[in-house]
Design an enzyme around this catalytic site. Structure first.
Site, mmCIF file in Angstrom:
data_model
loop_
_atom_site.group_PDB
_atom_site.id
_atom_site.type_symbol
_atom_site.label_atom_id
_atom_site.label_comp_id
_atom_site.label_asym_id
_atom_site.label_seq_id
_atom_site.Cartn_x
_atom_site.Cartn_y
_atom_site.Cartn_z
ATOM 1 N N ARG A 10 0.936 -1.202 -0.070
ATOM 2 C CA ARG A 10 0.081 0.106 0.015
ATOM 3 C C ARG A 10 0.697 1.326 -0.060
ATOM 4 O O ARG A 10 1.553 1.416 1.012
ATOM 5 C CB ARG A 10 -0.976 0.045 1.110
ATOM 6 C CG ARG A 10 -2.005 1.229 1.058
ATOM 7 C CD ARG A 10 -2.852 1.169 2.242
ATOM 8 N NE ARG A 10 -3.497 -0.234 2.420
ATOM 9 C CZ ARG A 10 -4.490 -0.690 1.747
ATOM 10 N NH1 ARG A 10 -5.089 0.368 0.733
ATOM 11 N NH2 ARG A 10 -5.121 -1.830 1.884
ATOM 12 N N GLU A 33 0.490 -7.726 -3.905
ATOM 13 C CA GLU A 33 -0.645 -6.991 -4.605
ATOM 14 C C GLU A 33 -0.274 -5.486 -4.314
ATOM 15 O O GLU A 33 0.331 -5.060 -3.325
ATOM 16 C CB GLU A 33 -2.126 -7.230 -3.540
ATOM 17 C CG GLU A 33 -1.896 -6.731 -2.310
ATOM 18 C CD GLU A 33 -3.468 -6.731 -1.585
ATOM 19 O OE1 GLU A 33 -3.802 -5.762 -1.410
ATOM 20 O OE2 GLU A 33 -3.813 -7.901 -1.089
ATOM 21 N N LYS A 122 -10.509 -13.425 2.072
ATOM 22 C CA LYS A 122 -9.388 -12.721 3.130
ATOM 23 C C LYS A 122 -10.108 -12.501 4.421
ATOM 24 O O LYS A 122 -11.003 -11.451 4.386
ATOM 25 C CB LYS A 122 -9.215 -11.589 2.193
ATOM 26 C CG LYS A 122 -8.375 -10.364 2.891
ATOM 27 C CD LYS A 122 -8.555 -9.135 2.049
ATOM 28 C CE LYS A 122 -8.079 -7.880 2.837
ATOM 29 N NZ LYS A 122 -7.901 -6.720 2.024
ATOM 30 N N GLY A 152 -3.473 -8.024 11.527
ATOM 31 C CA GLY A 152 -3.360 -8.534 12.809
ATOM 32 C C GLY A 152 -2.796 -10.067 12.889
ATOM 33 O O GLY A 152 -2.480 -10.553 13.918
ATOM 34 N N GLY A 172 1.082 -6.424 5.264
ATOM 35 C CA GLY A 172 1.108 -4.876 4.832
ATOM 36 C C GLY A 172 2.208 -4.199 5.293
ATOM 37 O O GLY A 172 3.285 -4.560 5.131
ATOM 38 N N SER A 173 1.988 -3.400 6.561
ATOM 39 C CA SER A 173 2.921 -2.453 6.995
ATOM 40 C C SER A 173 4.243 -3.245 7.667
ATOM 41 O O SER A 173 5.045 -2.632 7.640
ATOM 42 C CB SER A 173 2.334 -1.569 8.047
ATOM 43 O OG SER A 173 1.319 -2.262 9.030
#
Length: 201
Positions: A10, A33, A122, A152, A172-173
């Site tokens: 992202r 993604e 998901k 999480g 993600g992060s």
């Protein structure tokens, strides 16, 4: 070994897209993604597909409309991930031969996704559902349903999620944030892959 880890980039930009993708693949993460609310996301995805489409599954996240699905198909994307369970998006994705991973949180959403042809679910946000919630939902789902925990799930709790019946993770992060260097991403990806492998064993 194909690990069921989807890297969520992202905020990635076209300038970063190729070096970041190469670092992830080298570390053992081959599903990637780019959320469509990233800067110039379609350009990044096309560059990644053109360069690495033979060695990785490249697709988009935060896909909300069939029009976006059509555009992704045109640039060669192979995977569509959404934050919600939209039957129109799932059906459009499958009609075009791409993999579909809609976001779900309840048994109703899980079954709606599966009835419309989703390849996997998901579980989002995973932090609210947790391994205990997954265990309860898993008990009523068809055997073999692929479930990915997103939001999480981290290297610290992979084993707990695996014990509850998860198949994979969207990360993600913990893997990528705008401003991370390629070295940062390599180190994080290596740690996540090691924790995943350990959690499976």
């Amino acid at each position: 070994m194909t690990r069921k880890i989807i890297a969520i980039l992202r905020g990635v930009t076209p300038v970063e897209a190729l070096p970041v993708t190469e670092a992830l693949i080298d570390a053992g993460i081959t599903s990637i993604e780019v959320p469509l609310n990233s800067p110039d996301s379609f350009t990044s995805i096309k560059m990644m597909v053109d360069a690495f489409g033979q060695s990785a599954l490249i697709g988009a996240g935060t896909v909300l409309t069939p029009d976006d699905v059509q555009r992704l198909h045109q640039i060669g994307a192979g995977m569509v991930v959404s934050p919600d369970c939209n039957p129109r998006v799932i059906v459009a994705t499958k009609q075009l031969g791409m993999q579909s991973y809609p976001g779900v949180m309840t048994p109703t959403e899980c079954f709606t996704a599966l009835r419309n042809g989703a390849d996997g679910l998901k579980l989002f946000p995973g932090s609210l559902i947790g391994p205990d919630g997954l265990r309860a939902i898993r008990a009523v789902l068809p055997a073999g349903t692929q479930i990915y925990a997103v939001g999480g799930a981290s290297a610290d709790n992979f084993a707990e999620w695996f014990a509850a019946g998860v198949d994979g993770f969207g990360i993600g992060s913990a893997l990528y944030k705008p401003g991370f260097t390629v070295d940062d991403i390599t180190a994080r990806a290596t740690e996540i892959v090691a924790a995943y492998d350990e959690g499976l064993s």
